[in-house]
Design a protein around this motif. Structure first.
Motif, PDB file in Angstrom:
ATOM      1  N   HIS A   1       6.805  27.968 -52.513  1.00 52.49           N
ATOM      2  CA  HIS A   1       7.169  29.137 -51.721  1.00 52.49           C
ATOM      3  C   HIS A   1       8.632  29.473 -51.965  1.00 52.49           C
ATOM      4  CE1 HIS A   1       3.397  29.005 -49.399  1.00 52.49           C
ATOM      5  NE2 HIS A   1       3.520  27.692 -49.526  1.00 52.49           N
ATOM      6  N   ARG A   2       8.872  30.702 -52.347  1.00 55.52           N
ATOM      7  CA  ARG A   2      10.226  31.120 -52.703  1.00 55.52           C
ATOM      8  C   ARG A   2      11.128  31.207 -51.477  1.00 55.52           C
ATOM      9  NH1 ARG A   2      11.709  36.719 -55.974  1.00 55.52           N
ATOM     10  NH2 ARG A   2      13.957  36.375 -56.112  1.00 55.52           N
ATOM     11  N   HIS A   3      10.567  31.657 -50.370  1.00 52.36           N
ATOM     12  CA  HIS A   3      11.361  31.823 -49.155  1.00 52.36           C
ATOM     13  C   HIS A   3      10.886  30.846 -48.087  1.00 52.36           C
ATOM     14  CE1 HIS A   3      13.089  35.399 -50.919  1.00 52.36           C
ATOM     15  NE2 HIS A   3      11.877  35.878 -51.137  1.00 52.36           N
ATOM     16  N   ALA A   4      11.786  30.505 -47.179  1.00 56.39           N
ATOM     17  CA  ALA A   4      11.467  29.536 -46.125  1.00 56.39           C
ATOM     18  C   ALA A   4      11.747  30.145 -44.759  1.00 56.39           C
ATOM     19  CB  ALA A   4      12.276  28.262 -46.328  1.00 56.39           C
ATOM     20  N   GLU A   5      11.206  31.355 -44.515  1.00 55.31           N
ATOM     21  CA  GLU A   5      11.486  32.032 -43.248  1.00 55.31           C
ATOM     22  C   GLU A   5      11.009  31.224 -42.046  1.00 55.31           C
ATOM     23  OE1 GLU A   5      10.107  33.580 -45.800  1.00 55.31           O
ATOM     24  OE2 GLU A   5      11.220  35.427 -46.252  1.00 55.31           O
ATOM     25  N   ARG A   6       9.842  30.563 -42.172  1.00 59.73           N
ATOM     26  CA  ARG A   6       9.319  29.803 -41.032  1.00 59.73           C
ATOM     27  C   ARG A   6      10.236  28.631 -40.697  1.00 59.73           C
ATOM     28  NH1 ARG A   6       2.984  29.385 -43.060  1.00 59.73           N
ATOM     29  NH2 ARG A   6       2.673  31.615 -43.402  1.00 59.73           N
ATOM     30  N   GLU A   7      10.625  27.906 -41.721  1.00 57.25           N
ATOM     31  CA  GLU A   7      11.502  26.762 -41.497  1.00 57.25           C
ATOM     32  C   GLU A   7      12.854  27.216 -40.951  1.00 57.25           C
ATOM     33  OE1 GLU A   7      13.177  22.879 -43.994  1.00 57.25           O
ATOM     34  OE2 GLU A   7      11.853  24.343 -44.960  1.00 57.25           O
ATOM     35  N   GLU A   8      13.381  28.318 -41.480  1.00 56.75           N
ATOM     36  CA  GLU A   8      14.651  28.850 -40.979  1.00 56.75           C
ATOM     37  C   GLU A   8      14.539  29.264 -39.520  1.00 56.75           C
ATOM     38  OE1 GLU A   8      16.518  30.804 -45.092  1.00 56.75           O
ATOM     39  OE2 GLU A   8      15.660  32.072 -43.527  1.00 56.75           O
ATOM     40  N   ALA A   9      13.449  29.954 -39.182  1.00 62.82           N
ATOM     41  CA  ALA A   9      13.276  30.419 -37.802  1.00 62.82           C
ATOM     42  C   ALA A   9      13.194  29.244 -36.835  1.00 62.82           C
ATOM     43  CB  ALA A   9      12.022  31.284 -37.704  1.00 62.82           C
ATOM     44  N   VAL A  10      12.469  28.197 -37.228  1.00 62.90           N
ATOM     45  CA  VAL A  10      12.368  27.009 -36.372  1.00 62.90           C
ATOM     46  C   VAL A  10      13.730  26.325 -36.257  1.00 62.90           C
ATOM     47  CG1 VAL A  10      11.332  24.721 -36.161  1.00 62.90           C
ATOM     48  CG2 VAL A  10       9.920  26.666 -36.855  1.00 62.90           C
ATOM     49  N   ALA A  11      14.462  26.245 -37.359  1.00 65.95           N
ATOM     50  CA  ALA A  11      15.779  25.604 -37.334  1.00 65.95           C
ATOM     51  C   ALA A  11      16.738  26.351 -36.408  1.00 65.95           C
ATOM     52  CB  ALA A  11      16.346  25.535 -38.748  1.00 65.95           C
ATOM     53  N   VAL A  12      16.729  27.671 -36.490  1.00 64.77           N
ATOM     54  CA  VAL A  12      17.599  28.470 -35.620  1.00 64.77           C
ATOM     55  C   VAL A  12      17.215  28.266 -34.157  1.00 64.77           C
ATOM     56  CG1 VAL A  12      18.146  30.834 -34.929  1.00 64.77           C
ATOM     57  CG2 VAL A  12      18.179  30.204 -37.349  1.00 64.77           C
ATOM     58  N   ALA A  13      15.911  28.275 -33.870  1.00 66.68           N
ATOM     59  CA  ALA A  13      15.456  28.082 -32.489  1.00 66.68           C
ATOM     60  C   ALA A  13      15.824  26.692 -31.977  1.00 66.68           C
ATOM     61  CB  ALA A  13      13.945  28.302 -32.413  1.00 66.68           C
ATOM     62  N   ALA A  14      15.644  25.682 -32.830  1.00 65.49           N
ATOM     63  CA  ALA A  14      15.946  24.309 -32.415  1.00 65.49           C
ATOM     64  C   ALA A  14      17.438  24.127 -32.133  1.00 65.49           C
ATOM     65  CB  ALA A  14      15.486  23.333 -33.495  1.00 65.49           C
ATOM     66  N   LEU A  15      18.276  24.681 -32.987  1.00 66.11           N
ATOM     67  CA  LEU A  15      19.722  24.541 -32.793  1.00 66.11           C
ATOM     68  C   LEU A  15      20.216  25.335 -31.587  1.00 66.11           C
ATOM     69  CD1 LEU A  15      20.888  24.706 -36.502  1.00 66.11           C
ATOM     70  CD2 LEU A  15      21.288  22.810 -34.933  1.00 66.11           C
ATOM     71  N   SER A  16      19.502  26.366 -31.225  1.00 68.81           N
ATOM     72  CA  SER A  16      19.905  27.173 -30.070  1.00 68.81           C
ATOM     73  C   SER A  16      19.433  26.568 -28.752  1.00 68.81           C
ATOM     74  CB  SER A  16      19.345  28.597 -30.209  1.00 68.81           C
ATOM     75  OG  SER A  16      19.792  29.196 -31.403  1.00 68.81           O
ATOM     76  N   PHE A  17      18.369  25.731 -28.801  1.00 64.67           N
ATOM     77  CA  PHE A  17      17.778  25.219 -27.560  1.00 64.67           C
ATOM     78  C   PHE A  17      18.066  23.736 -27.311  1.00 64.67           C
ATOM     79  CE2 PHE A  17      14.081  22.959 -25.735  1.00 64.67           C
ATOM     80  CZ  PHE A  17      14.170  23.423 -24.430  1.00 64.67           C
TER      81      PHE A  17
ATOM     82  N   VAL B   1       6.429  21.971 -42.432  1.00 68.14           N
ATOM     83  CA  VAL B   1       4.993  21.706 -42.587  1.00 68.14           C
ATOM     84  C   VAL B   1       4.191  22.980 -42.358  1.00 68.14           C
ATOM     85  CG1 VAL B   1       3.024  20.429 -41.663  1.00 68.14           C
ATOM     86  CG2 VAL B   1       5.231  19.281 -41.949  1.00 68.14           C
ATOM     87  N   LEU B   2       4.555  23.742 -41.340  1.00 62.68           N
ATOM     88  CA  LEU B   2       3.840  24.991 -41.067  1.00 62.68           C
ATOM     89  C   LEU B   2       3.993  25.981 -42.221  1.00 62.68           C
ATOM     90  CD1 LEU B   2       4.675  25.559 -37.281  1.00 62.68           C
ATOM     91  CD2 LEU B   2       2.533  24.739 -38.274  1.00 62.68           C
ATOM     92  N   GLY B   3       5.154  25.981 -42.853  1.00 62.25           N
ATOM     93  CA  GLY B   3       5.371  26.891 -43.972  1.00 62.25           C
ATOM     94  C   GLY B   3       4.548  26.545 -45.190  1.00 62.25           C
TER      95      GLY B   3
END
Length: 580
Positions: free
Chosen positions: A189-205, A228-230
C-alpha cells in the motif's frame, strides 16, 4: 498534432509541473496548510499548544525541543544541503506568514509543515508526532474517507478508560514470521492514511491518561492496530488474529465489524460517476490570471487609468523596443474579432493570425497609415471574412485560441477606451496569456503598467528574502540605479552554476517580481541613458536571490557583484528580533 504545438504544450506542461512541485510531491497540501495556519485564531493556537504539550509528554523526540525559530531560519538560508530545496522554499513562506507569531508557534508549525512535505517518507507514527497538534484544526487529506472499521476503531479507542489503556501499554511480542507477513502486506500500500489517522487520534487522546514510557507504549500498540487494519485485505484470518492479539483484550476484533445495511443513508456513498474530460481552458494555461485581469480592468477608476498610462510612458522610456503591436494593428485585430463572433473557433483563429501578420507587415508606415489600415478593416463584410478564413494558412489553434477568446471578452470594453488605453490593455492581456513563453523581463515590460492595479504576483509565495529584494528595488535612488547600469560580466563558471540552478524554472517568480518593480522605478530615477541596463541588472538580481539556496556562498557572492553596490547582500538579511 504539429511539432510546434507539441513544443508549446510541452513547455506549458513543464511550467505547470514546476509550479505543482514547488514544495515537493505534496505541494497542494503544504500550500493549504500554510494558508490555514496563518488564519488560526488565538483560541485555536492555544489548542495547538495544549495538544503539542500532551504529545510531548509521551514522545521521546528531542528534536522538536532543541529547535528554535532562529536556528531553523538560519538553516533555511544556508546552502549546505541540510534542508532540501522544497522544504527551504516552503519554510521561507511559512516564516513570512507567521512573522508576527511567537517562536513556539513558528516552531510548531514548522515541524507540522515539514511532516507534510515528507509525508510519503515518514513512518505514520513519526508523522503524527509532528502533525497531531494541528490535526483537528487543519485536517489531513484522506482523513475524511476512512473505512468504517478504522472509524469504529478510533471511536472505541477514544472511549477507553485509564485501566484499559494500561492494558495496551503492556509489552507484547510477535513471531518473526507473523511480523514479516505484516511488513510485506503494508508494503503493498502506497499510502498509510488509516495508520496515520489512528496515530493522530492516539497521540491526541492517550496522553490525557498515560504519560511517559507507559503512554508511548500504549500509543504504539494502538498504531499497530491501525497498521493491521490498513493491511487487512492482504492478510489471512489466521494472520489477522495473530497480529491483533495485543489489542484483543481491550478492543476485540469482532467489535469493529460494522453492519453496512445499518449505515445511515447520509454516510452511503453515491455511485461513482465518470466525469467527462475537461475542455481546454478558454484563456490557455494561465486562464485564472487572464480571467481575473479581464474582470479587473473593467473596474479601474479614472485615477487608476491615469496611473496606468503614466507607467506605460515610464516603461517605454527605457525599453529598447517599439510597441510590438501598434495602435492600428490592435484596432484591426479587435475589429476582426468583433466581426467574426459567429464563426467557429478554427476559422476565427486563422483570421486572427492573418490579420495579425498582415498588420505587422504593413505597420512600418507610421501611425496615420496604421490607423488608415484599421479603418479599411472596419468596412470589410462577412463574405470577405469567410474567404479569408478559407485562404489563410494553417494555424496552430491551441496557441492562438486563448488570445482570440481573451480579445473577444474585451471587445466591448475596448470600444469605449482611448487608443492608448486599448493598446496598453491588449499588450498586458497578451503578456498574461503568453506568460510562460515570455522571458520575465519581457513579461514585465508589457504588464508593468497594470502591476499595482491588478497584481499577478503573490508576495508571500516569493519568500521573505526575495520580497525584501523586490522592496529594495522599488526604493532605488538615482545613484543606485546608476550603479546597476554599469556594464558587468560574470565568469563562465558562475554562469554555468546559475544556469544549472534555474533550470527547473524556480527562479521565474522572483525574477518577474524584480523586473516589474525595476521597469517602473528605474525610469523615475535615471533620467539619462542606461535605464534598460539597470532594469536588466535588477531582474538578474531577482533570478540570483530566488535560487540562492542552490548556490554556494562563493557562487552567490560572485553572482551578486553587479548588484552589491546598489543593494548589498547583507541588507537583505532578516531584521533582528527585539528582545522583550
Amino acid at each position: 498534432m504539429a511539432p510546434a504545438s507539441q513544443g508549446l504544450l510541452g513547455r506549458i506542461q513543464r511550467a505547470n509541473d514546476v509550479a505543482s512541485q514547488r514544495f515537493g510531491p505534496h505541494t497542494a497540501e503544504v500550500e493549504a496548510f500554510i494558508v490555514a495556519v496563518g488564519q488560526l485564531t488565538p483560541w485555536q493556537w492555544r489548542q495547538v499548544q495544549t495538544t503539542r504539550r500532551l504529545v510531548g509528554s509521551v514522545t521521546k523526540d528531542a528534536a522538536a525541543v532543541s529547535d528554535s525559530a532562529r536556528s531553523i531560519q538560519a538553516a533555511i538560508r544556508t546552502s549546505d544541503g541540510r534542508i532540501s530545496e522544497p522544504m527551504a522554499r516552503a519554510g521561507e513562506v511559512l516564516f513570512d506568514t507567521l512573522a508576527k507569531k511567537s517562536e513556539e508557534k513558528q516552531v510548531a508549525a514548522w515541524h507540522a509543515m515539514t511532516a507534510v512535505i515528507m509525508r510519503s517518507h515518514l513512518p505514520a507514527l513519526k508523522f503524527a508526532v509532528h502533525y497531531a497538534p494541528f490535526a483537528t484544526l487543519i485536517p489531513l487529506s484522506g482523513s475524511d474517507v476512512l473505512d468504517p472499521r478504522t472509524r469504529r476503531f478510533i471511536s472505541l479507542l477514544e472511549g477507553l478508560s485509564k485501566e484499559q489503556l494500561s492494558v495496551l501499554a503492556r509489552r507484547w511480542h510477535l513471531e518473526a514470521g507473523t511480523s514479516r507477513t505484516l511488513l510485506q502486506a503494508v508494503a503493498k500500500h502506497r499510502h498509510a492514511e488509516r495508520e496515520e489517522a489512528v496515530a493522530v487520534a492516539a497521540l491526541s487522546f492517550i496522553p490525557h491518561h498515560l504519560v511517559g514510557d507507559e503512554g508511548w507504549a500504549a500509543v504504539r500498540t494502538a498504531v499497530h492496530g491501525g497498521r493491521v487494519l490498513g493491511a487487512l485485505d492482504d492478510l489471512s484470518p489466521r494472520e489477522t488474529n495473530q497480529l491483533w492479539s495485543p489489542l484483543e483484550a481491550t478492543i476485540p476484533l469482532f467489535s469493529l465489524d460494522v453492519d453496512e445495511s445499518a449505515t445511515p443513508a447520509a454516510e452511503t456513498r453515491p455511485a461513482t460517476r465518470v466525469s467527462a474530460p475537461k475542455a481546454p481552458a478558454a484563456y490557455g494555461s494561465n486562464h485564472a490570471e487572464v480571467a481575473a485581469f479581464i474582470r479587473g480592468v473593467a473596474d479601474l477608476s479614472p485615477i487608476q487609468w491615469l496611473r496606468v498610462l503614466d507607467r506605460r510612458k515610464l516603461v517605454a522610456s527605457v525599453t529598447r523596443e517599439h510597441a510590438v503591436e501598434p495602435t492600428g494593428v490592435v484596432r484591426s485585430i479587435l475589429i476582426a474579432l468583433d466581426a467574426t463572433r459567429d464563426l467557429d473557433t478554427y476559422a476565427r483563429c486563422r483570421i486572427f493570425a492573418a490579420v495579425h501578420h498582415n498588420g505587422l507587415a504593413g505597420a512600418s508606415g507610421g501611425e496615420e497609415q496604421d490607423l488608415a489600415q484599421a479603418q479599411r478593416v472596419a468596412v470589410l463584410d462577412r463574405p470577405y471574412w469567410l474567404r479569408l478564413a478559407e485562404s489563410a494558412p494553417e494555424t496552430n489553434v491551441e496557441a492562438v485560441a486563448p488570445m482570440v477568446n481573451a480579445g473577444t471578452a474585451l471587445v466591448d470594453f475596448f470600444g469605449g477606451r482611448s487608443d492608448d488605453e486599448a493598446v496598453a490593455t491588449w499588450h498586458a492581456v497578451s503578456a498574461l496569456v503568453h506568460r510562460h513563453q515570455l522571458t520575465p523581463i519581457k513579461f514585465a515590460a508589457a504588464y508593468a503598467p497594470f502591476a499595482s492595479a491588478i497584481p499577478v504576483t503573490n508576495p508571500r509565495a516569493l519568500g521573505a528574502m526575495v520580497s525584501r529584494y523586490v522592496t529594495a528595488v522599488g526604493r532605488l535612488g538615482a545613484s543606485q540605479c546608476a550603479a546597476l547600469a554599469k556594464p558587468w560580466q560574470i565568469s563562465d563558471e558562475l554562469s554555468n552554476a546559475l544556469s544549472k540552478a534555474v533550470a527547473d524554472g524556480g527562479a521565474r517568480a522572483g525574477e518577474e517580481a524584480a523586473a516589474l518593480a525595476a521597469v517602473v522605478t528605474v525610469p523615475m530615477r535615471l533620467a539619462t541613458g542606461g535605464g534598460w541596463a539597470a532594469v536588466k541588472t535588477a531582474a538578474f538580481g531577482g533570478r540570483v536571490i530566488a535560487v540562492r539556496t542552490r548556490l554556494s556562498v562563493a557562487q552567490l557572492e560572485g553572482l551578486w557583484e553587479p548588484i552589491q553596490a546598489a543593494i548589498p547582500l547583507s541588507s537583505l538579511a532578516p531584521p533582528a528580533r527585539s528582545r522583550r
